[in-house]
Design an enzyme around this catalytic site. Structure first.
Site, mmCIF file in Angstrom:
data_model
loop_
_atom_site.group_PDB
_atom_site.id
_atom_site.type_symbol
_atom_site.label_atom_id
_atom_site.label_comp_id
_atom_site.label_asym_id
_atom_site.label_seq_id
_atom_site.Cartn_x
_atom_site.Cartn_y
_atom_site.Cartn_z
ATOM 1 N N ASP A 1 47.231 83.287 32.231
ATOM 2 C CA ASP A 1 46.551 83.991 33.316
ATOM 3 C C ASP A 1 47.333 85.269 33.580
ATOM 4 O OD1 ASP A 1 44.635 82.015 33.642
ATOM 5 O OD2 ASP A 1 45.747 80.966 35.193
ATOM 6 N N ASP B 1 38.104 82.898 33.493
ATOM 7 C CA ASP B 1 37.858 82.482 34.882
ATOM 8 C C ASP B 1 36.796 83.363 35.537
ATOM 9 O OD1 ASP B 1 39.828 80.535 34.579
ATOM 10 O OD2 ASP B 1 41.406 81.839 35.368
#
Length: 165
Positions: free
Chosen positions: A122, A140
């Site tokens: 991430d 995401d």
């Protein structure tokens, strides 16, 4: 299987591949920076930073753990959810099927990382006056957009169905 069903599946598959590819390219780019510079920590502007973290949990770092049993259980649950999403995309209407394929494309991007890296990279860090949102990635974004679009489509189709009755 009719032509309409095949067209829906083909277009949905294209959506899935595009989402998966954009996610992979973004992660490969960030990981190449990591390999060249040793770290990824860039200030883009006052609201956006690029900061790499490795997520062993699910969305937004929930249930992150070093416990391999929990990690494997979460991965199995994600696989079952992906199979369910694929089935729903097959039986749903055309527009809902596309939204489900967007969700699946993002989910498969993160699932690939869970198998390949044993964690999900991430790197998008949004903040406002020192308050930071969860760090996330392109997959995401696709998952979130797909879910929001599904929710709106449910409201629209529900209202349309009520007006017809």
């Amino acid at each position: 299987m009719g032509n309409e069903k095949l067209n829906k599946l083909f277009i949905g598959f294209i959506f899935l591949v595009i989402c998966f590819a954009l996610d992979r390219f973004s992660k490969i780019y960030i990981l190449n920076i990591l390999n060249n510079e040793g770290q990824v920590d860039f200030y883009v502007n006052q609201f956006l930073n690029i900061y790499l973290v490795w997520n062993t949990g699910i969305g937004f770092g929930l249930f992150s753990s070093e416990n391999s049993l929990l990690y494997n259980l979460l991965t199995l649950i994600i696989i079952i959810i992906n199979i369910t999403i694929l089935y729903l995309a097959f039986i749903e209407t055309k527009i809902k099927s596309f939204f489900l394929m967007i969700i699946l494309g993002g989910s498969l991007g993160n699932l690939f990382d869970r198998f390949y890296y044993r964690a999900v990279p991430d790197f998008i860090d949004l903040n406002f006056h020192g308050y930071h949102w969860f760090i996330f990635n392109v997959a995401d974004i696709f998952i979130t957009i797909g879910i929001i679009c599904l929710i709106f489509s449910e409201f629209i189709f529900y209202k349309k169905k009520n007006n017809e009755n």
